[in-house]
Design an enzyme around this catalytic site. Sequence first.
Site, PDB file in Angstrom:
ATOM      1  N   LYS A  67      44.314  32.433 124.177  1.00 25.68           N
ATOM      2  CA  LYS A  67      43.965  33.555 123.033  1.00 25.68           C
ATOM      3  C   LYS A  67      45.446  33.461 122.124  1.00 25.68           C
ATOM      4  O   LYS A  67      46.696  33.671 122.681  1.00 25.68           O
ATOM      5  CB  LYS A  67      44.231  35.130 123.697  1.00 25.68           C
ATOM      6  CG  LYS A  67      42.749  35.225 124.418  1.00 25.68           C
ATOM      7  CD  LYS A  67      42.017  35.869 123.138  1.00 25.68           C
ATOM      8  CE  LYS A  67      42.271  37.107 122.657  1.00 25.68           C
ATOM      9  NZ  LYS A  67      42.204  38.066 123.475  1.00 25.68           N
ATOM     10  N   HIS A  68      45.033  33.328 120.730  1.00 23.14           N
ATOM     11  CA  HIS A  68      46.270  33.391 119.833  1.00 23.14           C
ATOM     12  C   HIS A  68      47.247  32.329 120.377  1.00 23.14           C
ATOM     13  O   HIS A  68      48.602  32.609 120.401  1.00 23.14           O
ATOM     14  CB  HIS A  68      47.073  34.818 119.911  1.00 23.14           C
ATOM     15  CG  HIS A  68      45.694  35.733 119.581  1.00 23.14           C
ATOM     16  ND1 HIS A  68      45.447  35.728 117.935  1.00 23.14           N
ATOM     17  CD2 HIS A  68      45.401  36.972 119.843  1.00 23.14           C
ATOM     18  CE1 HIS A  68      44.724  36.762 117.725  1.00 23.14           C
ATOM     19  NE2 HIS A  68      44.518  37.465 118.901  1.00 23.14           N
ATOM     20  N   ASN A 233      59.628  31.975 123.692  1.00 19.90           N
ATOM     21  CA  ASN A 233      60.042  31.757 125.156  1.00 19.90           C
ATOM     22  C   ASN A 233      59.111  32.156 126.119  1.00 19.90           C
ATOM     23  O   ASN A 233      58.170  33.065 125.923  1.00 19.90           O
ATOM     24  CB  ASN A 233      61.307  32.615 125.613  1.00 19.90           C
ATOM     25  CG  ASN A 233      62.584  32.306 124.824  1.00 19.90           C
ATOM     26  OD1 ASN A 233      62.703  31.102 124.751  1.00 19.90           O
ATOM     27  ND2 ASN A 233      63.437  33.414 124.883  1.00 19.90           N
ATOM     28  N   HIS A 394      56.348  25.800 119.349  1.00 22.82           N
ATOM     29  CA  HIS A 394      56.246  26.760 118.480  1.00 22.82           C
ATOM     30  C   HIS A 394      55.302  26.059 117.314  1.00 22.82           C
ATOM     31  O   HIS A 394      55.201  25.016 117.239  1.00 22.82           O
ATOM     32  CB  HIS A 394      57.493  27.068 117.533  1.00 22.82           C
ATOM     33  CG  HIS A 394      58.480  27.767 118.494  1.00 22.82           C
ATOM     34  ND1 HIS A 394      58.665  29.314 118.748  1.00 22.82           N
ATOM     35  CD2 HIS A 394      59.770  27.284 119.349  1.00 22.82           C
ATOM     36  CE1 HIS A 394      59.443  29.610 119.616  1.00 22.82           C
ATOM     37  NE2 HIS A 394      60.201  28.543 119.877  1.00 22.82           N
TER      38      HIS A 394
END
Length: 394
Positions: A67-68, A233, A394
């Site tokens: 999810k996301h 993180n 990221h």
Amino acid sequence: MKELALKYGCNPNQKPSKIYMEGGKELPIEVINGRPGYINFLDALNSWQLVKELKEATGLPAAASFKHVSPAGAAVGLPLSDTLKKIYFVDDVDFELTPLASAYARARGADRMCSYGDFCALSDTCDKETALLIKREVSDGVIAPDYTPEALEILKEKRKGTYNVIKIDPNYIPDEIEHKQVFGITFEQGRNNIQLNDPKLFENIPTKSKEFPKEAIRDLMISLITLKYTQSNSVCYVKDGQAIGIGAGQQSRVHCTRLAGSKADEWWLRQSPKVMGLPFKPGIRRADRDNTINVYISDEYEDVLRDGTWQMFFTEKPEVFTREEKQEWIAKNTNVSLGSDAFFPFGDNIERAHKSGVQYIAQAGGSIRDDNVIETCDKYGITMAMTGVRLFHH
């Protein structure tokens, strides 16, 4: 197919949108059903990498629930106990769970709240049994290297025929150099191809306790591979071949540990006799049951136990699950493994992890307070390896 036009980007106002390969190469994916969007593809491609690596590391079929652009769950295909079958809502199926179906049930069931409306990934050809489990859940789509004819027929019926089904070439290897754009500026870096299935990663053990059972090594590998594809993180708790708590995208390391720890605690609390014995009304929807359990075991339990509300969910009013009872049950969870995508800066992370049954830890090391982290592990007899590997994503 060399490019695929999308309805829009991250948001409806972000148009035009498409995916394509540099240099006009063929895409390594095929959309078999539905119309996946921008975020769907981000989840699909990240989750596929995760399950592919889990399969390579353990030799077992693997599944992930995304999810996301972060995993809500990840697991390998170990058999499920009767308790896990019940809390994952697969105790009523009239077929034997295959290893892949077991992996999916674990990945989808660990954090059912966050997996609602997920995108799932499968390391192996989707079989009929796994497709039947997917069909029961609220989900946006699935990616796998292939699908049996029976599985594909089942999945194509989901969401009135609009369920997103993606097939990926399992032999596809991306270029060593990757690019992304931010604010019109192109970033370039080498792909993070580090292999995390090497037992040597766990040989630098500065703690007094030096013992890593083979199951702990497996679970630590699962934790680190999961973290490799989790927005940083991040911290990941693993037990018995599955992630039971993932803390993603927190600016503070200890907040990752707390978030993931609270999810691990909820996973364990759902197995308590008090929760498994809740007198739910017949026919209550899965999502309503998930939400009700989540509130019942939280500090906001009165929201589902007050008069006029509990009658919506239960045949009779349940007793309060007291703080003392919850703490007593959580204390029974043991032999949990914990991975971190970077070093722990202070021992407070270990203090929190210990409360959720953590016995084995793998983290990068390199903090100026490593001594405090090691000392805290020694206080609780925790075995910790310093891998020297950072896994930011990221």
